[in-house]
Each structure stands twice: as structure tokens, then as C-alpha cells.
Design a protein around this motif. Structure first.
Motif, PDB file in Angstrom:
ATOM      1  N   ILE A 116      41.053   3.356  -8.058  1.00 20.34           N
ATOM      2  CA  ILE A 116      42.107   2.342  -8.005  1.00 20.34           C
ATOM      3  C   ILE A 116      42.154   1.850  -6.558  1.00 20.34           C
ATOM      4  O   ILE A 116      43.088   2.131  -5.818  1.00 20.34           O
ATOM      5  N   ASN A 145      44.786  -5.924 -17.269  1.00 26.62           N
ATOM      6  CA  ASN A 145      45.545  -6.585 -16.199  1.00 26.62           C
ATOM      7  C   ASN A 145      44.719  -7.629 -15.453  1.00 26.62           C
ATOM      8  O   ASN A 145      45.256  -8.375 -14.641  1.00 26.62           O
ATOM      9  N   GLY A 175      55.339  -0.396  -7.683  1.00 27.84           N
ATOM     10  CA  GLY A 175      56.609  -1.128  -7.717  1.00 27.84           C
ATOM     11  C   GLY A 175      57.788  -0.185  -7.842  1.00 27.84           C
ATOM     12  O   GLY A 175      58.743  -0.276  -7.060  1.00 27.84           O
TER      13      GLY A 175
END
Ligand code: NAP
Length: 542
Positions: free
Chosen positions: A147, A502, A192
Motif C-alpha cells: 500500500i 478504488n 481518514g
């Protein structure tokens, strides 16, 4: 042909100096006696933990299992201060490891690998960097993280924005000052939900742009329980670690082997409340065995969390926006938070639902959605990553017959065990797609790959074998198995980055291996014991 017979510059080139690269370097240099060169883009070690410096960044694995395990002394000496390790402390830990094991002398920092080409006449890899290096190595090993390629969505007008903007995955090294600022955060994934409560405490006003409502579980973060560590963990470290290595997710916890549907509603509620009180991975990891595979079982847990959201958030309209109803719990990466839902009770925080009113453009002064225009001094993109394959595709990696990896994986990654891909001999991926990787406590999976690869390299050296490549049939069968085990799980029921959903245009393929780290380890060990079944070992080249 000029290289024929000429020894390579290095036995091994490793890309990346995070957990994977550091561990691989140490193992190959110290235990295999190989020459290793590591290239790292950053100016320091740390990988993920070097780049992700956003406010509130910490790991979701409890600290005592988020570590290297090759050194008993290191395990005993290092003391984590928090229940979960925070980004600055993980970075200090990795710097400590680099110093203690004298790793920096084989790492070239500020250097991005731009291409790697397999030279068929010599079976060597030729690696080029943005600093002008061009070197050869017998083996190429990627420790580039799963990631690590940030995704800033292509929203019209970003260039025109006159305020500051940041992506959580490449956060500045200098302090970002939110005081007195009107801040927007776009995205409500792990990054987030960790940063939103911290930014809310500092900013004048915070607007959260949410596309998909999330399930998230309280971390119950705090200082580390010293008594627990000194009495239960440190004297029994090897046992604790063995349990993690043979578990489903790489954590030393026991799952409830009952079905959520075979107990009474009261027993179920009691179990969920106990998990909620403990928090974090213990909520999901220790829960009933069928939450991730049976929708009816899952519904009981999903509804439990929705009820918690209803209890925690006071404004009914905000509750409605926050309730996740379009996907089951655990179908996206489970989230672990500190004060996330409470944050929406603050006066200076508003939630903007961009599922119903999508962002149209970024303007010089802020963000315009279908319904409204908002003004901001700062935008934080917590919009995730082009996971698992994005970082590979940033390099031009070419195997036999000049085949590019990007081309080979154009319909989704294809690997054998997530370790090798056909057409790319002598190249290994640490936690590549098709291995448990991101579904596990990463250091457990990283160390398993490090040891497995190093053992194979030693086997090759001992047997005078020059090249190794996954067999086509073995790869095809593994890819089919990875899909087969993912198919009945909740993971197939959400638009997640595990599926590439995504990133516009990315093939929808479930990339990690969901079969569990213990089963996977067993499989890898059996393959090695059977003379590396499914790999073609070639003594002839070079
Ligand atoms: P993420 O999970 O992919 O979340 C990205 C968020 O941005 C989602 O809410 C997504 O909405 C939203 N988004 C993406 N593109 C958008 C667009 N064009 N417009 C509006 N919203 C958009 O990314 P992340 O939070 O950085 O986490 C990535 C992974 O890194 C995690 O799943 C985890 O594995 C790891 N991580 C771990 C930790 C930890 O251990 N604590 C912390 C941070 C990250 P949708 O849901 O609708 O796509």
C-alpha cells in the motif's frame, strides 16, 4: 552476450528499506553470506512508516506483535510505549534496527529504481535507478510494500486550488499547522478515520467528505500494559509468536469456534459487547467463526455496530449518513479508531455525503459538490492507494522475452504463492499479490517470506542452481485457488481496494490470499520440503 561469465555486481538487489527490505538485507547478509544492495526512494528507512506521517497515524496491530522476531535480544530489549505503536515510534524502532544491525551500509537512499530487466543470456537482473546506477544481480527482491502508491483522485481543478493540500500517504516531514484553518478531509478509510479526530481538535472547522459510510471499532488505545508485557509476553515470547505465525491473521488470539447463529441473541450480544470493550482486532479476530463467510451471521455483527453508531452520534441526520448499509462488516478493511464517531458531536465538524452529492470540482477556494460550494484553507486527501500492484507498475520490470510485468498483469496480478510470477526468473516479491499480506499482521507475513526466500536461495547455492522460476501450471492453479477461497467470503461484497475497485479502470480481481497465514505457511513449507514443487530450478544458465 558480453556479460557471459562475468560475476554480477551483487548477489541480490532488494528494492525498499521498510520492514521487508531491512529484514531481507539482514537475513541474506548475515545468515546466507550474500552481497546485497538495497535501493530506497526515501532519505531514511521505514517504508510505510517513513511516508505515512499524518496526524494520528498508528498501527492496528498491538505493539508486542508488530516487530521483527529474528533476534531474541531485540525482542527483550525493545519497549513500546503504547498499546498500539504510533508512527513516530515505529519509525524509531526501524531506525534502531538499521543501526543495531549495521544495515545502512548496504542501503542507497534517495534512489528510486526505474527499471529492472532480466538478461536471458546470463540469467542476471540489470537494475537501473534515477540516480544513474546500472547494476547487475543474480536475484531481484521487491520489498516495496503493498500500500505504497498514493491515489490522489483525478478531480477537475485541483491545480487551481490556492490553499495547501496533502495526501496522507506522503505527508510532509514538517509539522502541518491546522490551527485557525478550515480543513476538508476527503476519505474515510483507515487513514481518514485516524486523522479526522486529531485534525478536528486542532482546526477551526473540519468538513469530512464521505463516499462510503464505514464500520469502525474502538481501538481502546492507551499506554502499554507493562505488567501484561513483563509477565505474560516477554517470558513467553517464542510461544506467543508461534501462535501468531500459525493463526489466521497473524495475531496470537483465539477465535470463538462457535457460529454466531448457534448461540442465543443474549449470548451473542454479550460476546459482541465484550469484544467492543476490549476493542481493536479482538472485536473481529476473536469473534464467531462465520462472521466473514455467512451473511446472516455477519448481519448480527453489522447491526451491532450500526446500533453503536446510533448510540454514539447525537444528530439524527448525521447518524443516517454514517450508517453503513450497502456492504457487510469486514468486506472492506476493518477499521479501528479512537474517538471517530464522537468527533461528529463536535460543533466544528460537519459530514458531507458525497455519495448523494458527488464532488464536481476543486475550485481556487475549495470544493464544489453537486449541491453546494465549500471554502477551505486546506484539503487532506485520505483517498488511499493503488494497492498491491501500483508500485510495481511505476517501475519498468521486464522478464523473459522482454515481457513487461504491467503487460503480464494487465488483467490482474498472477503469481505462484505471491512469491514469484512466471516469466520473471530469479525475482521474488515479499508479500506479493496472492499471499496473505494485507489481510494479516504484516511483520508475520513479511518474515515468513524473508525466511522462505532466503532458504530457497541457500538451497540453490548449495545445489549450484542458477535460476528459479514458477511453473505455469503451478501459477494457474494457485491463482484459481486464491479466487476460490475468496469467492464465498464477505470480501466479494464491497467495492474495496482489495479488489482494485478504488482505482478507475483497474481489473476487479481479489488480490490477497484469504486462506490464513497458518495454512499458507504450511503450504509454503510443504512445497519447500518437496524440493520446491511448482518451481523450475535450472542449473544450466550463467
Ligand atoms: P482506503 O482504505 O482506500 O480509503 C480511502 C477513502 O477515500 C475511502 O473512504 C474512499 O471511499 C475514499 N475515496 C477514494 N477515492 C475517492 C474519490 N475519488 N472521491 C471520494 N472519496 C474517495 O485508504 P486508506 O485509508 O489510506 O487506507 C488504505 C489501507 O492502508 C488500509 O485499508 C490499511 O490496510 C492501511 N492502513 C492501515 C492503517 C493502520 O494500521 N492503522 C492506517 C492507515 C492505512 P470508498 O470507500 O467509497 O472507496
Amino acid at each position: 552476450m558480453a556479460n557471459l561469465g562475468k560475476p554480477p555486481d551483487f548477489d541480490v538487489v532488494v528494492i525498499g528499506a521498510g520492514f521487508a527490505g531491512l529484514g531481507m538485507l539482514r537475513r541474506l547478509r548475515e545468515e546466507n553470506g550474500m552481497s546485497v544492495q538495497v535501493y530506497e526512494t526515501g532519505d531514511g528507512v521505514g517504508g510505510t512508516w517513513y511516508w505515512n506521517r499524518y496526524p494520528g497515524a498508528r498501527c492496528d496491530s498491538e505493539s508486542y506483535v508488530y516487530c521483527f522476531t529474528f533476534s531474541k535480544e531485540l525482542l527483550q530489549d525493545w519497549d513500546w510505549s503504547g498499546k498500539y505503536p504510533e508512527q513516530p515510534e515505529i519509525l524509531s524502532y526501524l531506525n534502531h534496527v538499521a543501526d543495531r544491525f549495521d544495515l545502512r551500509r548496504n542501503i542507497q537512499f534517495n534512489t528510486r529504481v526505474t527499471s529492472a530487466r532480466f538478461l536471458e543470456d546470463t540469467s542476471l537482473w540489470e537494475i537501473e535507478t534515477d540516480q544513474g546506477d546500472r547494476v547487475t544481480a543474480q536475484f531481484l527482491i521487491t520489498g516495496i510494500g503493498c500500500i505504497s502508491s498514493g491515489n490522489v483522485p483525478d478531480i477537475k481543478g485541483l491545480d487551481s486550488f490556492q490553499g495547501e493540500w496533502y495526501h496522507t500517504g506522503s505527508w510532509p516531514h514538517e509539522k502541518v499547522d491546522f490551527a485557525g484553518k478550515r480543513v476538508a478531509v476527503i476519505g474515510t478509510g483507515s487513514s481518514g478515520i485516524q486523522s479526522i479526530p486529531v485534525i478536528a481538535e486542532q482546526a477551526e472547522h473540519l468538513s469530512v467528505f464521505q463516499r462510503t459510510p464505514q464500520y469502525t471499532v474502538p481501538a481502546r488505545h492507551g499506554t502499554v500494559d507493562r505488567k501484561f508485557i513483563e509477565e505474560k509476553i516477554k517470558p513467553n515470547y517464542e510461544e506467543v509468536l508461534e501462535k501468531a505465525r500459525w493463526s489466521v491473521g497473524g495475531f496470537p488470539i483465539d477465535r470463538d469456534e462457535r457460529s454466531a447463529l448457534e448461540v442465543t441473541a443474549e449470548e451473542r450480544l454479550e460476546a459482541y459487547e465484550a469484544g467492543w470493550a476490549e476493542g481493536g482486532i479482538r472485536f473481529l479476530g476473536a469473534s464467531f467463526k462465520d462472521i466473514s463467510v455467512d451473511r446472516r451471521a455477519n448481519d448480527t455483527m453489522s447491526e451491532f455496530i450500526r446500533n453503536k453508531i446510533r448510540e454514539m452520534v447525537s444528530d439524527p441526520e448525521t447518524v443516517e449518513k454514517l450508517l453503513p448499509t450497502d456492504h457487510p462488516f469486514g468486506s472492506k478493511r476493518p477499521l479501528i479508531d479512537t474517538n471517530y464517531f464522537d468527533t461528529y458531536n463536535r460543533e466544528n465538524v460537519e459530514l458531507i455525503d458525497i455519495r448523494h452529492s458527488p464532488i464536481q470540482e476543486i475550485t481556487p477556494n475549495g470544493i464544489r459538490t453537486e449541491d453546494e460550494e465549500y471554502e477551505f484553507d486546506m484539503i487532506v486527501f485520505a483517498t488511499g492507494f493503488d494497492a498491491m500492484t501500483g508500485t510495481y507498475f511505476k517501475m519498468d520490470i521486464r522478464g523473459r522475452n522482454d515481457l513487461s510485468l504491467k503487460e503480464k498483469w494487465s488483467e490482474g496480478p498472477k503469481t505462484y504463492l505471491g512469491l514469484q510470477t512466471v516469466g520473471f526468473p530469479n525475482m521474488f516479491m515479499i508479500t506479493g499479490p496472492g499471499s496473505p499480506s494485507v489481510l494479516s499482521n504484516m511483520p508475520v507475513s513479511i518474515e515468513q517470506h524473508i525466511d522462505w526466500i532466503a532458504d530457497l536461495l541457500q538451497f540453490m547455492r548449495d545445489g549450484d542452481i542458477k535460476s528459479v522460476e514458477a511453473d505455469e501450471n503451478a501459477e494457474t492453479a494457485w491463482v484459481a485457488h486464491v479466487n476460490e477461497v475468496a469467492e464465498p467470503t464477505m470480501y466479494m461484497l464491497a467495492d474495496s481496494w482489495y479488489l482494485g475497485a478504488n482505482i478507475p479502470g483497474k481489473p476487479r480481481v481479489f488480490m490477497p490470499y484469504v486462506g490464513g497465514v497458518g495454512n499458507y505457511r504450511k503450504k509454503c513449507n510443504e512445497i519447500a520440503d518437496n524440493g520446491y514443487e511448482g518451481f523450475i530450478l535450472d542449473a544450466g544458465r550463467r
